[in-house]
Enzyme design. Structure first.
Site, PDB file in Angstrom:
ATOM      1  N   GLU A  48       0.748  -1.258   0.134  1.00  0.00           N
ATOM      2  CA  GLU A  48      -0.130  -0.121  -0.008  1.00  0.00           C
ATOM      3  C   GLU A  48       0.959   1.406  -0.047  1.00  0.00           C
ATOM      4  O   GLU A  48       0.616   2.301  -0.672  1.00  0.00           O
ATOM      5  CB  GLU A  48      -0.844  -0.088   1.332  1.00  0.00           C
ATOM      6  CG  GLU A  48      -1.921  -1.048   1.349  1.00  0.00           C
ATOM      7  CD  GLU A  48      -2.894  -1.030  -0.002  1.00  0.00           C
ATOM      8  OE1 GLU A  48      -3.278   0.205  -0.312  1.00  0.00           O
ATOM      9  OE2 GLU A  48      -3.234  -1.798  -0.602  1.00  0.00           O
ATOM     10  N   TRP A  98       1.863   1.669  -3.627  1.00  0.00           N
ATOM     11  CA  TRP A  98       1.048   2.427  -4.435  1.00  0.00           C
ATOM     12  C   TRP A  98       0.842   4.049  -4.074  1.00  0.00           C
ATOM     13  O   TRP A  98       0.738   4.379  -5.266  1.00  0.00           O
ATOM     14  CB  TRP A  98      -0.474   1.883  -3.788  1.00  0.00           C
ATOM     15  CG  TRP A  98      -0.835   0.549  -4.719  1.00  0.00           C
ATOM     16  CD1 TRP A  98      -1.085  -0.683  -4.225  1.00  0.00           C
ATOM     17  CD2 TRP A  98      -1.450   0.347  -5.994  1.00  0.00           C
ATOM     18  NE1 TRP A  98      -1.679  -1.521  -4.936  1.00  0.00           N
ATOM     19  CE2 TRP A  98      -1.897  -0.702  -6.243  1.00  0.00           C
ATOM     20  CE3 TRP A  98      -1.693   1.419  -7.053  1.00  0.00           C
ATOM     21  CZ2 TRP A  98      -2.170  -1.218  -7.527  1.00  0.00           C
ATOM     22  CZ3 TRP A  98      -1.848   0.801  -8.306  1.00  0.00           C
ATOM     23  CH2 TRP A  98      -2.392  -0.267  -8.629  1.00  0.00           C
ATOM     24  N   TRP A 118     -19.943  11.082 -20.685  1.00  0.00           N
ATOM     25  CA  TRP A 118     -20.594  10.809 -19.262  1.00  0.00           C
ATOM     26  C   TRP A 118     -22.046  11.564 -19.277  1.00  0.00           C
ATOM     27  O   TRP A 118     -22.220  12.485 -19.710  1.00  0.00           O
ATOM     28  CB  TRP A 118     -19.573  11.513 -18.246  1.00  0.00           C
ATOM     29  CG  TRP A 118     -18.223  10.886 -18.375  1.00  0.00           C
ATOM     30  CD1 TRP A 118     -17.039  11.558 -18.938  1.00  0.00           C
ATOM     31  CD2 TRP A 118     -17.830   9.530 -17.883  1.00  0.00           C
ATOM     32  NE1 TRP A 118     -16.103  10.820 -18.544  1.00  0.00           N
ATOM     33  CE2 TRP A 118     -16.609   9.711 -18.309  1.00  0.00           C
ATOM     34  CE3 TRP A 118     -18.544   8.526 -17.363  1.00  0.00           C
ATOM     35  CZ2 TRP A 118     -15.488   8.267 -17.737  1.00  0.00           C
ATOM     36  CZ3 TRP A 118     -17.628   7.475 -16.914  1.00  0.00           C
ATOM     37  CH2 TRP A 118     -16.428   7.586 -17.268  1.00  0.00           C
ATOM     38  N   ASN A 159     -11.294   2.000   2.835  1.00  0.00           N
ATOM     39  CA  ASN A 159     -10.553   2.024   1.374  1.00  0.00           C
ATOM     40  C   ASN A 159     -11.252   1.168   0.270  1.00  0.00           C
ATOM     41  O   ASN A 159     -11.521   1.364  -0.817  1.00  0.00           O
ATOM     42  CB  ASN A 159      -9.110   1.462   1.204  1.00  0.00           C
ATOM     43  CG  ASN A 159      -8.507   1.548  -0.027  1.00  0.00           C
ATOM     44  OD1 ASN A 159      -8.330   2.518  -0.658  1.00  0.00           O
ATOM     45  ND2 ASN A 159      -7.896   0.632  -0.548  1.00  0.00           N
ATOM     46  N   TRP A 168     -16.237  10.538 -13.468  1.00  0.00           N
ATOM     47  CA  TRP A 168     -15.267  10.145 -12.364  1.00  0.00           C
ATOM     48  C   TRP A 168     -14.678  11.433 -11.601  1.00  0.00           C
ATOM     49  O   TRP A 168     -14.504  11.506 -10.598  1.00  0.00           O
ATOM     50  CB  TRP A 168     -14.268   9.311 -12.820  1.00  0.00           C
ATOM     51  CG  TRP A 168     -13.290   9.902 -13.710  1.00  0.00           C
ATOM     52  CD1 TRP A 168     -13.185   9.549 -15.157  1.00  0.00           C
ATOM     53  CD2 TRP A 168     -11.943  10.676 -13.701  1.00  0.00           C
ATOM     54  NE1 TRP A 168     -12.304  10.427 -15.857  1.00  0.00           N
ATOM     55  CE2 TRP A 168     -11.462  10.974 -15.012  1.00  0.00           C
ATOM     56  CE3 TRP A 168     -11.544  11.210 -12.601  1.00  0.00           C
ATOM     57  CZ2 TRP A 168     -10.348  11.743 -15.193  1.00  0.00           C
ATOM     58  CZ3 TRP A 168     -10.272  11.975 -12.713  1.00  0.00           C
ATOM     59  CH2 TRP A 168      -9.724  12.101 -14.155  1.00  0.00           C
ATOM     60  N   TRP A 206      -9.626   7.015  -8.383  1.00  0.00           N
ATOM     61  CA  TRP A 206     -10.557   7.450  -9.069  1.00  0.00           C
ATOM     62  C   TRP A 206     -10.438   6.830 -10.776  1.00  0.00           C
ATOM     63  O   TRP A 206     -11.234   6.426 -11.401  1.00  0.00           O
ATOM     64  CB  TRP A 206     -11.135   8.585  -9.122  1.00  0.00           C
ATOM     65  CG  TRP A 206     -11.973   8.971  -8.028  1.00  0.00           C
ATOM     66  CD1 TRP A 206     -11.748   9.378  -6.776  1.00  0.00           C
ATOM     67  CD2 TRP A 206     -13.298   8.637  -8.101  1.00  0.00           C
ATOM     68  NE1 TRP A 206     -12.900   9.180  -6.126  1.00  0.00           N
ATOM     69  CE2 TRP A 206     -13.854   9.306  -6.700  1.00  0.00           C
ATOM     70  CE3 TRP A 206     -14.207   8.355  -9.064  1.00  0.00           C
ATOM     71  CZ2 TRP A 206     -15.372   8.662  -6.478  1.00  0.00           C
ATOM     72  CZ3 TRP A 206     -15.700   8.065  -8.569  1.00  0.00           C
ATOM     73  CH2 TRP A 206     -16.130   8.253  -7.271  1.00  0.00           C
TER      74      TRP A 206
END
Length: 476
Positions: free
Chosen positions: A280, A283, A312, A347, A365, A388
């Site tokens: 993590e 990331w 969208w 998360n 998004w 996202w």
């Protein structure tokens, strides 16, 4: 030569290379007792443009009140001043250096586009004033320049990045605590009053020593269970350290050192829980590297350029229902209500609610990205944008567009007995576990009507998204 420290997203003394260098050089030039001036700039207009959550602002200001005292005890006089936005920062830093008689300023690099531009402007202004400036890589375990592909580029996929990142960490191989000979204690400058939107963050500790203690407890007591429990929001067994990474109250180096004590082969040889937790951190750094290498990410653009053509939907009422947790999908509503009420969301739930907004509702998004930033106490632009775009299948290393979370199946998986749902969606408190993930039939039978029907049929919404996304991809 008088030294000074410019604090930004690194409000700590432990494992802070800018602090270490300033203390060392100040002692060499002026002796141990000379206090070191330091500066932190509050930039309300910039925070507003970056959609800072009021709870995040409150956490920062509470921490500053504690941190300035911790600095003073170690001979660092932390001055906190307000300047509207980044455009005024060069002049403000130059004025501070002039007032304090500073000849050299130490700071840690930040990597998003606006921060990098601000720093270049400050360096230019101080060079004009003949003030030396030295930047350090104190926010990451591996700065962007330290990791590259065999062809000299940057990694666009997380898995090979993670391997290279761990190799870099292994080669660093120095986890010793840096001991300082701090200057004599000084008086903490007065903390100004700030007229800023704030929301109570008192559920979160502040002050460097309290944050360090929280890290030590987590690694000692809980990290071994991280892999087994991290996707179960009812257990709330994640570290909850993310706000402290974001504001720099805690260094990833400090966390790595704590993990290194668990394995002599660190970063290898860890238990599964500790290893996944380390991933993590990787990331987090992956998204920071992307911000450095791909400026368009700081401009509201998708990493996959063709996805900017996706049509969208623009239904504001649907978006409002998602924001308020009234979608009719209990796990989505629970996550959104936690976010709005607590300023935090587990998360796994972040992925579920993001997937629902983008792929079930086909809403942009970017709307969700901004809403998260406006509410999250740990709102991090690189991590939030990366998350996202991962969910929307628009980013680098994103989930494939044809992978669409089924919110009901996800609910059964991550909250099998419905404990998390019942905590946040109180109108479902009496629904039996058998029906909690899709409660409409039970609610109708028992005369309950205050919980909404599902906004969309997931199967139909999934098909619409896939067909449209595929068409956009083929037309590019």
């Amino acid at each position: 030569m008088a030294q000074a420290i410019w604090f930004r997203g690194d409000l700590r003394l432990t494992d802070n290379p800018a602090v270490t260098a300033a203390v060392k050089e100040q002692q060499h030039e002026q002796g141990q007792n000379a206090p070191i001036p330091a500066l932190f700039l509050v930039t309300p207009k910039q925070w507003q443009e970056h959609h800072w959550a009021p709870i995040k602002t409150d956490l920062l200001l509470r921490h500053l009140a504690e941190f300035r005292q911790e600095c003073a005890e170690r001979g660092i006089a932390l001055h906190v001043r307000e300047i509207a936005s980044y455009t005024g920062v060069p002049a403000a830093v130059a004025k501070f250096c002039d007032e304090q008689g500073v000849n050299k300023l130490h700071y840690n690099h930040e990597y998003p586009l606006h921060e990098a531009r601000r720093d270049r402007a400050v360096v230019k202004a101080l060079q004009h004033d003949q003030v030396a400036v030295q930047g350090y890589h104190g926010l990451l375990l591996a700065p962007p320049q330290a990791i590259s592909t065999q062809t000299g580029g940057f990694y666009k996929m997380f898995t090979p990045f993670n391997r290279a990142w761990r190799t870099h960490i292994k080669q660093a191989n120095n986890w010793q605590v840096i001991r300082h000979q701090w200057p004599a204690a000084t008086t903490a400058p007065e903390l100004p009053e700030f007229d800023l939107p704030r929301r109570d963050s008192s559920a979160w500790v502040v002050g460097e020593q309290s944050v360090l203690a929280k890290l030590r407890r987590y690694v000692s007591d809980s990290v071994a269970d991280y892999k087994a429990e991290r996707d179960l929001p009812a257990l709330d067994s994640t570290s909850r350290l993310s706000p402290y990474w974001e504001l720099g109250m805690l260094s990833p180096y400090t966390a790595a050192r704590a993990l290194s004590e668990l394995s002599p082969e660190f970063p290898y040889g860890l238990t599964e829980g500790a290893d996944v937790w380390l991933t993590e951190l990787a990331w987090r750094e992956f998204y920071q590297h992307l911000m450095h290498h791909v400026p368009r990410l700081s401009m509201g653009k998708a990493f996959q350029e063709y996805t900017d053509n996706y049509p969208w939907r623009t239904d504001k009422e649907d978006f409002k229902r998602w924001c308020e947790g009234r979608t009719g999908y209990p796990i989505v509503d629970a996550g959104m209500r936690q976010l709005v009420q607590e300023g935090f969301m587990h998360n796994r739930l972040r992925m579920i609610v993001a997937n629902f907004l983008v792929k079930d509702l086909r809403l942009n998004w970017r709307w969700g990205e901004q809403f998260f930033m406006e509410h999250l106490i740990d709102g991090s632009f690189p991590a939030n944008n990366g998350g996202w775009q991962w969910s929307a299948s628009t980013g680098t290393d994103a989930v494939p567009y044809f992978r669409v979370f089924n919110p009901t199946r996800q609910s059964e998986k991550v909250d099998p007995d419905g404990s998390y749902i019942r905590k946040w969606v109180t109108e479902l408190a009496q629904v039996p576990t058998k029906y909690i993930h899709a409660p409409q039939q039970w609610l109708e039978k028992h005369g309950h009507s205050d919980y909404p029907l599902p906004m969309v049929d997931h199967g139909e919404a999934r098909d619409d998204f896939l067909q449209t996304f595929k068409r956009v991809k083929n037309e590019f």
